[in-house]
Design an enzyme around this catalytic site. Structure first.
Site, PDB file in Angstrom:
ATOM      1  N   ASN A  32       0.859  -1.188   0.000  1.00 14.68           N
ATOM      2  CA  ASN A  32       0.000   0.000   0.000  1.00 14.68           C
ATOM      3  C   ASN A  32       0.900   1.245   0.000  1.00 14.68           C
ATOM      4  O   ASN A  32       0.801   2.121   0.837  1.00 14.68           O
ATOM      5  CB  ASN A  32      -0.950  -0.008   1.199  1.00 14.68           C
ATOM      6  CG  ASN A  32      -2.066   1.009   1.021  1.00 14.68           C
ATOM      7  OD1 ASN A  32      -2.358   1.782   1.912  1.00 14.68           O
ATOM      8  ND2 ASN A  32      -2.669   1.034  -0.149  1.00 14.68           N
ATOM      9  N   HIS A  37       7.304   5.669   0.934  1.00 19.71           N
ATOM     10  CA  HIS A  37       7.989   4.409   0.612  1.00 19.71           C
ATOM     11  C   HIS A  37       8.888   4.594  -0.612  1.00 19.71           C
ATOM     12  O   HIS A  37      10.000   4.077  -0.677  1.00 19.71           O
ATOM     13  CB  HIS A  37       6.983   3.310   0.266  1.00 19.71           C
ATOM     14  CG  HIS A  37       6.140   2.840   1.413  1.00 19.71           C
ATOM     15  ND1 HIS A  37       4.808   3.123   1.518  1.00 19.71           N
ATOM     16  CD2 HIS A  37       6.454   2.107   2.502  1.00 19.71           C
ATOM     17  CE1 HIS A  37       4.311   2.571   2.610  1.00 19.71           C
ATOM     18  NE2 HIS A  37       5.298   1.958   3.241  1.00 19.71           N
TER      19      HIS A  37
END
Ligand code: PAF
Length: 285
Positions: A32, A37
């Site tokens: 997700n 990230h």
């Protein structure tokens, strides 16, 4: 980008790169993925020749009443994002691949000195789940470098200590928190929030900044600073988990002689738990 689901194939792919003298940077995630990230992938690319990321929603780090089932699984979108950012290998194992005998594994990795406070106190067993899975993933990938976000400040401290204490030959790199334009720390769990809740959640970072400024201005009444911050957050409709001022390495409550600290906050917006932190250098005024 090559997508690998089992450990034997992963080892084979990595061995080929290692034999060619390539260094490996590893970015473990639970998927997700958001911009935070992907920034870890950017940093990983600067650190090594080959970037491997993993996506594994680790059941062992979720408590009984936590959001394991609801946690978003978005492998297709995630793999597109990783590939566009230059990740070369995505390791996406199943739970059976990581825990062939279930999560009640006999061998667990624990860093007891760092898990008494903060998230460790609110989520008993959480960090044993994290350190056990990260150890397994480290053993599967055998990276030279591993990259983690500083949003999970306690997790990063626990992983650093684990790698040091267990003589893991892996450099652990922390990457500063990626924030939305209103200051909210990026998190996969922000996806649970409505637009209004997201807007309101900017107060978490503002409250951290206010506390930081007070500390920088010489206020050393740590208890009342925490209390004021909690009052502000509660008045804005958040339910307190904790708002703590701690030493950045030991994670123990701040002491009068400490020269640096981290302010760690966790609050509930409805059923969504949000965490954030900010580091502060304490100078004498
Ligand atoms: O930070 C996370 O996403 C997870 O805790 C990690 C490090 C991937 C372990 O499951």
């Amino acid at each position: 980008m090559q997508i690998v689901h089992n450990t034997a194939e992963l080892r084979h792919v990595i061995q080929t790169y290692k034999q060619a003298g390539k260094s490996i940077a590893f970015v473990p995630t639970m998927g997700n993925l958001h911009e935070g990230h992907l920034t870890l992938i950017d940093v990983a690319k600067e650190q090594a020749d080959i970037v491997i990321s993993s996506i594994f929603v680790n059941p062992m780090q979720f408590g009984e009443n936590e959001d394991l089932d609801a946690y978003p699984r978005t492998l297709e979108a995630d793999s597109k994002g990783l590939s566009a950012r230059g990740c070369q290998i995505l390791f996406a194992p199943s739970a059976a691949e990581v825990y062939p005998n279930g999560t009640q594994v006999e061998t667990r990795v624990d860093v007891p000195s760092l898990v008494d406070h903060h998230c460790g106190a609110s989520r008993p067993g959480h960090f044993v789940g994290v350190t056990t899975v990260v150890t397994k993933l480290f053993n599967m990938v055998q990276p030279d470098v591993a990259v983690f976000g500083e949003k999970d400040f306690q997790q990063l401290a626990v992983i650093r200590k684990m790698a040091h204490d267990l003589c893991m030959p892996i450099r652990i790199i922390g990457v500063p928190i990626s924030r939305e334009s209103n200051g909210l720390a990026r998190s996969s769990r922000n996806g649970y929030l409505s637009v209004e809740e997201k807007n309101a959640a900017s107060i978490i970072y503002q409250t951290l900044l206010k506390c930081k400024t007070s500390l920088e201005n010489g206020n050393r009444d740590f208890d009342s600073l925490s209390k004021q911050a909690i009052d502000t957050l509660e008045a804005a409709g958040f339910k307190k988990d904790y708002f703590n001022i701690a030493h950045p390495s030991t994670l123990e409550p701040i002491a009068a002689h400490d020269r640096e600290c981290v302010i760690l906050a966790a609050v509930w917006s409805g059923t969504t738990r949000l965490i954030d932190n900010i580091s502060v250098v304490l100078v004498n005024n």
